[in-house]
Design a protein around this motif. Sequence first.
Motif, PDB file in Angstrom:
ATOM      1  N   TYR A   1       0.888  -1.360   0.207  1.00  6.48           N
ATOM      2  CA  TYR A   1       0.012  -0.011   0.019  1.00  6.48           C
ATOM      3  C   TYR A   1       0.919   1.335   0.042  1.00  6.48           C
ATOM      4  O   TYR A   1       1.938   1.151   0.672  1.00  6.48           O
ATOM      5  CB  TYR A   1      -0.836   0.134   1.356  1.00  6.48           C
ATOM      6  N   ASN A   2       0.175   2.305  -0.718  1.00  7.68           N
ATOM      7  CA  ASN A   2       0.995   3.635  -0.653  1.00  7.68           C
ATOM      8  C   ASN A   2       0.880   4.195   0.947  1.00  7.68           C
ATOM      9  O   ASN A   2       0.353   3.554   1.871  1.00  7.68           O
ATOM     10  CB  ASN A   2       0.150   4.626  -1.572  1.00  7.68           C
ATOM     11  N   ALA A   3       1.696   5.187   1.176  1.00  6.26           N
ATOM     12  CA  ALA A   3       1.856   6.136   2.733  1.00  6.26           C
ATOM     13  C   ALA A   3       0.538   6.589   2.840  1.00  6.26           C
ATOM     14  O   ALA A   3      -0.021   7.063   1.692  1.00  6.26           O
ATOM     15  CB  ALA A   3       2.965   6.742   2.592  1.00  6.26           C
ATOM     16  N   PRO A   4       0.049   7.015   3.930  1.00  5.94           N
ATOM     17  CA  PRO A   4      -1.188   7.776   4.055  1.00  5.94           C
ATOM     18  C   PRO A   4      -0.820   9.163   3.501  1.00  5.94           C
ATOM     19  O   PRO A   4       0.419   9.517   3.691  1.00  5.94           O
ATOM     20  CB  PRO A   4      -1.173   7.729   5.720  1.00  5.94           C
ATOM     21  N   PRO A   5      -1.716  10.143   3.325  1.00  2.00           N
ATOM     22  CA  PRO A   5      -3.066   9.698   3.161  1.00  2.00           C
ATOM     23  C   PRO A   5      -3.454   9.027   2.082  1.00  2.00           C
ATOM     24  O   PRO A   5      -4.620   8.544   1.800  1.00  2.00           O
ATOM     25  CB  PRO A   5      -3.509  11.165   3.142  1.00  2.00           C
ATOM     26  N   HIS A   6      -2.571   8.854   1.017  1.00  6.71           N
ATOM     27  CA  HIS A   6      -3.009   8.255  -0.255  1.00  6.71           C
ATOM     28  C   HIS A   6      -3.517   6.740  -0.172  1.00  6.71           C
ATOM     29  O   HIS A   6      -4.202   6.140  -0.854  1.00  6.71           O
ATOM     30  CB  HIS A   6      -2.186   8.336  -1.429  1.00  6.71           C
ATOM     31  N   LYS A   7      -2.997   6.130   0.989  1.00  8.58           N
ATOM     32  CA  LYS A   7      -3.564   4.540   1.079  1.00  8.58           C
ATOM     33  C   LYS A   7      -5.075   4.532   1.238  1.00  8.58           C
ATOM     34  O   LYS A   7      -5.794   3.535   1.097  1.00  8.58           O
ATOM     35  CB  LYS A   7      -2.577   4.388   2.438  1.00  8.58           C
ATOM     36  N   PHE A   8      -5.405   5.743   1.672  1.00  5.58           N
ATOM     37  CA  PHE A   8      -7.059   6.091   2.060  1.00  5.58           C
ATOM     38  C   PHE A   8      -7.964   6.598   0.865  1.00  5.58           C
ATOM     39  O   PHE A   8      -8.948   6.931   1.006  1.00  5.58           O
ATOM     40  CB  PHE A   8      -7.377   6.668   3.517  1.00  5.58           C
ATOM     41  N   GLU A   9      -7.111   7.110  -0.443  1.00  2.30           N
ATOM     42  CA  GLU A   9      -7.712   7.708  -1.399  1.00  2.30           C
ATOM     43  C   GLU A   9      -7.836   6.876  -2.646  1.00  2.30           C
ATOM     44  O   GLU A   9      -6.952   7.076  -3.430  1.00  2.30           O
ATOM     45  CB  GLU A   9      -7.254   8.800  -1.672  1.00  2.30           C
ATOM     46  N   ALA A  10      -8.433   5.597  -2.783  1.00  4.16           N
ATOM     47  CA  ALA A  10      -8.364   4.985  -3.934  1.00  4.16           C
ATOM     48  C   ALA A  10      -9.078   5.476  -5.144  1.00  4.16           C
ATOM     49  O   ALA A  10     -10.118   6.130  -4.795  1.00  4.16           O
ATOM     50  CB  ALA A  10      -9.028   3.568  -3.378  1.00  4.16           C
ATOM     51  N   GLY A  11      -8.743   5.289  -6.373  1.00  4.63           N
ATOM     52  CA  GLY A  11      -9.207   5.539  -7.360  1.00  4.63           C
ATOM     53  C   GLY A  11      -8.974   7.226  -7.645  1.00  4.63           C
ATOM     54  O   GLY A  11      -8.197   8.111  -6.831  1.00  4.63           O
ATOM     55  N   THR A  12      -9.450   7.801  -8.826  1.00  4.62           N
ATOM     56  CA  THR A  12      -9.105   9.168  -9.024  1.00  4.62           C
ATOM     57  C   THR A  12     -10.079   9.937  -8.109  1.00  4.62           C
ATOM     58  O   THR A  12     -11.168   9.702  -7.906  1.00  4.62           O
ATOM     59  CB  THR A  12      -9.743   9.577 -10.325  1.00  4.62           C
ATOM     60  N   PRO A  13      -9.497  10.974  -7.404  1.00  4.06           N
ATOM     61  CA  PRO A  13     -10.112  11.683  -6.551  1.00  4.06           C
ATOM     62  C   PRO A  13     -11.195  12.681  -7.038  1.00  4.06           C
ATOM     63  O   PRO A  13     -10.919  13.067  -8.134  1.00  4.06           O
ATOM     64  CB  PRO A  13      -9.044  12.240  -5.575  1.00  4.06           C
ATOM     65  N   ASN A  14     -11.740  13.642  -6.220  1.00  3.48           N
ATOM     66  CA  ASN A  14     -12.611  14.685  -6.604  1.00  3.48           C
ATOM     67  C   ASN A  14     -11.737  15.878  -6.386  1.00  3.48           C
ATOM     68  O   ASN A  14     -11.699  16.626  -5.470  1.00  3.48           O
ATOM     69  CB  ASN A  14     -13.732  14.508  -5.655  1.00  3.48           C
ATOM     70  N   ILE A  15     -11.024  16.123  -7.478  1.00  2.00           N
ATOM     71  CA  ILE A  15      -9.909  17.099  -7.810  1.00  2.00           C
ATOM     72  C   ILE A  15     -10.611  18.327  -7.776  1.00  2.00           C
ATOM     73  O   ILE A  15     -10.193  19.372  -6.837  1.00  2.00           O
ATOM     74  CB  ILE A  15      -9.217  16.905  -8.980  1.00  2.00           C
ATOM     75  N   SER A  16     -11.625  18.765  -8.408  1.00  2.74           N
ATOM     76  CA  SER A  16     -12.111  19.986  -8.555  1.00  2.74           C
ATOM     77  C   SER A  16     -12.901  20.137  -7.068  1.00  2.74           C
ATOM     78  O   SER A  16     -12.945  21.398  -6.553  1.00  2.74           O
ATOM     79  CB  SER A  16     -13.137  20.239  -9.668  1.00  2.74           C
ATOM     80  N   GLY A  17     -13.372  19.171  -6.761  1.00  2.00           N
ATOM     81  CA  GLY A  17     -13.925  19.453  -5.249  1.00  2.00           C
ATOM     82  C   GLY A  17     -13.086  19.889  -3.959  1.00  2.00           C
ATOM     83  O   GLY A  17     -13.446  20.798  -3.685  1.00  2.00           O
ATOM     84  N   ALA A  18     -11.964  19.373  -4.190  1.00  2.00           N
ATOM     85  CA  ALA A  18     -11.042  19.549  -3.290  1.00  2.00           C
ATOM     86  C   ALA A  18     -10.322  21.001  -3.346  1.00  2.00           C
ATOM     87  O   ALA A  18     -10.186  21.836  -2.477  1.00  2.00           O
ATOM     88  CB  ALA A  18      -9.775  18.656  -3.390  1.00  2.00           C
ATOM     89  N   ILE A  19     -10.220  21.397  -4.767  1.00  2.00           N
ATOM     90  CA  ILE A  19      -9.752  22.650  -5.155  1.00  2.00           C
ATOM     91  C   ILE A  19     -10.854  23.793  -4.454  1.00  2.00           C
ATOM     92  O   ILE A  19     -10.643  24.972  -4.230  1.00  2.00           O
ATOM     93  CB  ILE A  19      -9.497  22.744  -6.769  1.00  2.00           C
TER      94      ILE A  19
END
Length: 417
Positions: free
Chosen positions: A277-295
Motif C-alpha cells: 500500500y501507498n503511504a497515508p493519506p494516499h492509502k485511503f484515497e483509492a481511485g481518481t479523487p474529486n480534484i475539483s471538489g478539493a480545489i
Amino acid sequence: MSAAAEIFPRAAKATRVADLRADFPALATQVNGKPLAYLDNAASTQRPQPVMDALRRYEVEMHANVHRGLHARSDQATAAFEGARKRTCAWLNAASAEEIVFTRGATESINLVARCMDARMGADSEILLTQMEHHSNIVPWQQLRERTGARIRVAPVLDSGALDLKALERLIGRNLKLIAVAHVSNAMGVINPVAEICRMARQAGVPVLIDGAQAAGHIPLDVQELGCDFYALSGHKMYAPTGIGALYARRPWLEEMPPFLGGGEMILEVRFDGTRYNAPPHKFEAGTPNISGAIGLGAAMDYLAAHGLERLAAIEHELLEYATERLDGIPGLRIIGTAAPKSAVVSFVMEDIHPHDLGTILDHEGVAIRAGHHCAMPLMERFGVPGTSRASFSFYNTRDEIDRLAGGIETARKLFG
Ligand code: PMP
C-alpha cells in the motif's frame, strides 16, 4: 506564482453584509415569485463567486488526472489538489498535510473510520455516542456492531439540549474503545464541549472522533489543541461544492488502520500474490479523487479566512440572538435546544402545526427552511416530537429575512389556529 496560489486568489475584505451577499449570486434569485430567503444553511450553504471562479479556472486551465506527473497539466492539477490538502491542514491546524484524507463528505469520513476499526473491536468493546448524533454518526457504528459484536452506549441529552457531560463521563469505562460525538448538533445548533470530552477521554486512553460537519465553516478549529484523534467535515456545509469532505486523523491511526477501499492511487506495487500500500493519506484515497471538489474546498477556506472566520461567526451569533428573540415571542412556538453556546440554528415546534405544513407555507413566501427529523431521529424521540422546523443562518443572512420568517410563521398560525 504556484498553481495552488493561482487558483486560490485572496478574496477582497468585505466590510458589510451587503458586500458579502453580493459574493453569493444564488442569494439574488427568486423562488415562487419572492426573493429567496435562504435559511437552510445547516443542510447546505451557498457558494461564493470566488469558489465558483476557482472551479472554473481549474476546469479550463488545469484539469488533468493527479499524481501521474508526466505532463505539465497533470503537474498543475496535482499541485492544486495537494495545495488544497495543505489548505485543509492549515484550516484544522493539523500537524501535517499527510493527516488529511479527502473523502466525499462527513458521512464517508465517519464510515472510513468505522470500517477501519474492526481489528480493535471485540464482543466486549464499547463505542460511546450521544443522543443528539446525526444518523451519519450512528449507522456506521451499528454496522460495526453487526460485524464485530461491539456494543453502543449513548450519552443522554438534557432538556435544554445540552449534552449530559456527567453522564457521558460515567460511561467512560474499561471496555470503551472510541467516543464519536458531534461538535455541533445539526438539529439544535447546540455546541458540545468537545475539548473537555477529549480531555476526559485522553485520561482514559480512549480515542475521540468529532463529527465537525456543522462546525467547520463556523467555528475556528485547532485539532491539536482539541486533542481529538479524528475530525470529519463536509465541504458543502462550508461554502464548497458537494461531494467533497475531509477526514483528519492523527498520523499513528493512518499508519495502523487498514485501507478503506482498494484500487489505484492507494498502492505502491501490485502483484497477484500481494499488494504494497501507498503511504497515508494516499492509502485511503483509492481511485481518481474529486480534484475539483478539493480545489473548491480550498477556495472556500480561503474565502472564509480572507473575511475572518471570527468576524463571520460574530455576525452569525448576532443573527441567532435576533432570531431567538423574534421567534420566542410567537405564541405556541417552542424552541428545541436552548442551551448555550449555540451555533446559528433555531429548531422549533409549533402547537397544532406540522413542521412540513409550516415549511410549505414559508416556501410560498420564498423562505427556505428545513422541516423534519433532520437525520436525528433518536433526538426527536428524546424530545417526543416527530420533527421540528429548523432555520439555520449564515453570515450572509439578514434581519429582514428573519422578519420574513417570523411573518410566515404568524401567517401559518392564523391559518391553522
Ligand atoms: N453530521 C452532521 C452533524 C450533519 O449535520 C451532517 C449533514 N446534515 C452530516 C454529518 C453528514 O454530512 P454529509 O451528508 O455532507 O456527509
